[in-house]
Design an enzyme around this catalytic site. Structure first.
Site, PDB file in Angstrom:
ATOM      1  N   ASP A  96       0.854  -1.194   0.000  1.00  0.00           N
ATOM      2  CA  ASP A  96       0.000   0.000   0.000  1.00  0.00           C
ATOM      3  C   ASP A  96       0.892   1.248   0.000  1.00  0.00           C
ATOM      4  O   ASP A  96       1.823   1.347   0.807  1.00  0.00           O
ATOM      5  CB  ASP A  96      -0.851  -0.057   1.282  1.00  0.00           C
ATOM      6  CG  ASP A  96      -1.961   0.972   1.322  1.00  0.00           C
ATOM      7  OD1 ASP A  96      -2.401   1.424   0.253  1.00  0.00           O
ATOM      8  OD2 ASP A  96      -2.406   1.299   2.441  1.00  0.00           O
ATOM      9  N   ASP A 118       2.982   4.952  -5.443  1.00  0.00           N
ATOM     10  CA  ASP A 118       2.248   6.197  -5.206  1.00  0.00           C
ATOM     11  C   ASP A 118       3.103   7.382  -5.642  1.00  0.00           C
ATOM     12  O   ASP A 118       3.867   7.953  -4.863  1.00  0.00           O
ATOM     13  CB  ASP A 118       1.865   6.304  -3.729  1.00  0.00           C
ATOM     14  CG  ASP A 118       1.004   7.530  -3.461  1.00  0.00           C
ATOM     15  OD1 ASP A 118       0.838   8.346  -4.392  1.00  0.00           O
ATOM     16  OD2 ASP A 118       0.511   7.665  -2.334  1.00  0.00           O
ATOM     17  N   GLY A 193      -7.597   8.612   6.894  1.00  0.00           N
ATOM     18  CA  GLY A 193      -7.607   8.827   8.341  1.00  0.00           C
ATOM     19  C   GLY A 193      -9.008   8.847   8.938  1.00  0.00           C
ATOM     20  O   GLY A 193     -10.017   8.697   8.237  1.00  0.00           O
ATOM     21  N   SER A 228     -12.849   4.812   4.655  1.00  0.00           N
ATOM     22  CA  SER A 228     -13.474   4.485   5.941  1.00  0.00           C
ATOM     23  C   SER A 228     -14.670   5.399   6.177  1.00  0.00           C
ATOM     24  O   SER A 228     -14.704   6.537   5.711  1.00  0.00           O
ATOM     25  CB  SER A 228     -12.455   4.640   7.083  1.00  0.00           C
ATOM     26  OG  SER A 228     -11.653   3.479   7.157  1.00  0.00           O
ATOM     27  N   SER A 271      -8.836   2.799   8.663  1.00  0.00           N
ATOM     28  CA  SER A 271      -9.188   3.531   9.888  1.00  0.00           C
ATOM     29  C   SER A 271     -10.386   2.927  10.622  1.00  0.00           C
ATOM     30  O   SER A 271     -10.402   2.884  11.858  1.00  0.00           O
ATOM     31  CB  SER A 271      -9.485   4.999   9.566  1.00  0.00           C
ATOM     32  OG  SER A 271      -8.345   5.595   9.001  1.00  0.00           O
TER      33      SER A 271
HETATM   34  P1  13P Z   1      -8.884   5.021   5.520  1.00  0.00           P
HETATM   35  O1  13P Z   1      -7.954   5.851   6.342  1.00  0.00           O
HETATM   36  O2  13P Z   1     -10.089   5.826   5.109  1.00  0.00           O
HETATM   37  O3  13P Z   1      -9.272   3.753   6.172  1.00  0.00           O
HETATM   38  O4  13P Z   1      -8.123   4.665   4.157  1.00  0.00           O
HETATM   39  C1  13P Z   1      -7.175   3.627   4.114  1.00  0.00           C
HETATM   40  C2  13P Z   1      -6.363   3.637   2.876  1.00  0.00           C
HETATM   41  O5  13P Z   1      -6.629   4.327   1.910  1.00  0.00           O
HETATM   42  C3  13P Z   1      -5.190   2.748   2.819  1.00  0.00           C
HETATM   43  O6  13P Z   1      -4.436   2.935   1.668  1.00  0.00           O
HETATM   44  O1  G3H Z   2      -3.283   4.983   3.711  1.00  0.00           O
HETATM   45  C1  G3H Z   2      -2.678   4.620   4.712  1.00  0.00           C
HETATM   46  C2  G3H Z   2      -3.079   3.417   5.479  1.00  0.00           C
HETATM   47  O2  G3H Z   2      -4.165   3.671   6.317  1.00  0.00           O
HETATM   48  C3  G3H Z   2      -1.906   2.874   6.218  1.00  0.00           C
HETATM   49  O3  G3H Z   2      -1.644   3.617   7.349  1.00  0.00           O
HETATM   50  O4  G3H Z   2       0.762   4.156   7.032  1.00  0.00           O
HETATM   51  O5  G3H Z   2      -0.306   4.313   9.293  1.00  0.00           O
HETATM   52  O6  G3H Z   2       0.119   2.080   8.239  1.00  0.00           O
HETATM   53  P1  G3H Z   2      -0.153   3.539   8.023  1.00  0.00           P
HETATM   54 ZN    ZN Z   3      -4.492   4.967   0.919  1.00  0.00          ZN
END
Ligand code: 13P
Ligand code: G3H
Ligand code: ZN
Length: 343
Positions: A96, A118, A193, A228, A271
């Site tokens: 990710d 990204d 977030g 989220s 989140s």
């Molecule tokens: P949220 O913070 O809305 O859960 O998004 C997570 C996300 O995009 C991880 O890449």
């Molecule tokens: O988009 C980000 C994800 O919620 C991952 O969060 O980088 O705190 O693990 P993190």
């Molecule tokens: Zn993301």
């Protein structure tokens, strides 16, 4: 190449996305950093017969160690089989928000079946260049790549953006053509977030921009980050049990359901899981101040997470019941043997 993901029983996103676009649903992409999160994701997806993308962020790699995470994903494949009496569910291991070529390469070499590069914080030409570089490497090993155009508001890893920069539909065709990406993350009003919008706001996904994008790249797999919904009952439990979260709301689940019916075929949720887990743990501690065995409070947290993911699969993403057709599309279960990459 050290490790081939196919030998681990994992799969890339190609068949998942083809089925999701055709079937009007989205594949859940859930982040994990520890065993309880992974168990909750897998047990929810087995019970709902949903395919799943297990996401590892750069932060997760730092927190949990990339070797452990990869073995956990391999364990997830076996765990899913054990829970389902042999078949398992289609599982992809995805990086990710890959920050650069080197990180993407390290994950590809290490058994990931999909990576995100990204480049959205770079100027357009630089984004094209780094994304194309990752695609060229990844495709040699049949690893799929997600690129991003536009910038989401919110916080992800160390990057904070105060404002959205919506994806410009006029750029998508050129970007997809020049880079060869397999899917495209877009910015249409979702945000990273738990503090996305203030109560009283009425956040809407810009479905008009999504439609414009779909016209230019018909049927191309689209990804939504920052999806989220910030369940208010979980925020309430946290704050009633010693927490001090400020009021905030997320993206409405009805909005996400609409998006999932379009070319949006991957929806990222992290989140909401954090909130569900924290709410369960805070409540448990408030009710059992004398307990100190981590299994006592992590068990209920894992159950709360599983319930959340089952709800998302059933009611929001529509991914429940789609495991079998994806296995059929790849000609068997995930453990079909190596791609012949010489690993
Ligand atoms: P949220 O913070 O809305 O859960 O998004 C997570 C996300 O995009 C991880 O890449
Ligand atoms: O988009 C980000 C994800 O919620 C991952 O969060 O980088 O705190 O693990 P993190
Ligand atoms: Zn993301």
């Amino acid at each position: 190449m050290a490790i081939c993901y196919k030998d681990l029983g994992l799969m890339n996103t190609r068949a998942m996305f083809a089925k999701a676009v055709d079937g009007g649903f989205a594949i859940p992409a859930y982040n994990f950093n520890n065993m309880e999160q992974m168990q909750a994701i897998i047990s929810a997806c087995v019970e709902t017969q949903s395919p799943v993308i297990l996401q590892v962020s750069a932060g997760a790699r730092k927190y949990a160690n990339q070797t452990l995470l990869r073995y956990m994903a391999q364990g997830a494949v076996e765990y899913a089989k054990e829970l389902s009496g042999g078949k398992g569910v289609p599982i992809c291991l995805h990086l990710d928000h890959g920050p650069d070529f080197e990180t993407c390469k390290a994950c590809i070499d290490f058994g990931f079946s999909s990576v995100m590069i990204d480049g959205s914080h770079h100027p357009y030409e630089k984004n094209v260049e780094v994304t194309a570089q990752v695609v060229e490497y990844a495709h040699k090993y049949d690893v799929t790549v997600e690129g991003e155009l536009g910038v989401l508001a919110g916080i992800e890893d160390d990057v904070t953006a105060a404002e959205h920069i919506y994806t410009q539909p006029g750029e998508v065709e050129d970007f997809v053509g020049k880079t060869g990406v397999d899917s495209l993350a877009i910015s249409i009003g979702t945000s990273h977030g738990a503090f996305k919008f203030k109560p009283g706001q009425d956040p809407k996904i810009r479905l008009d921009i999504l439609e414009e994008i779909e016209k230019r790249i018909p049927g191309f797999p689209i990804v939504l980050h920052g999806s989220s919904s910030v369940p208010q009952d979980q925020v309430k439990i946290i704050n009633e049990n010693g927490g001090k979260l400020k009021d905030a709301i997320g993206i409405g689940e009805d909005q996400l359901r609409l998006a999932a019916k379009s070319a949006v075929c991957k929806i990222n949720i992290d989140s909401d899981g954090r909130l569900a887990m924290t709410a369960a743990i805070r409540k448990y501690f408030a009710e059992h101040p004398d307990h100190f065995d981590p299994r006592q409070y992590l068990g209920p947290a894992r159950e709360a997470l599983k319930a959340l993911y089952m709800h998302k699969n059933n009611e929001v993403l529509g991914s429940s019941g789609h495991a079998e057709e994806i296995f059929r599309a790849i000609g068997g279960c995930g453990a079909g043997g190596c791609c012949g990459c010489g690993a």
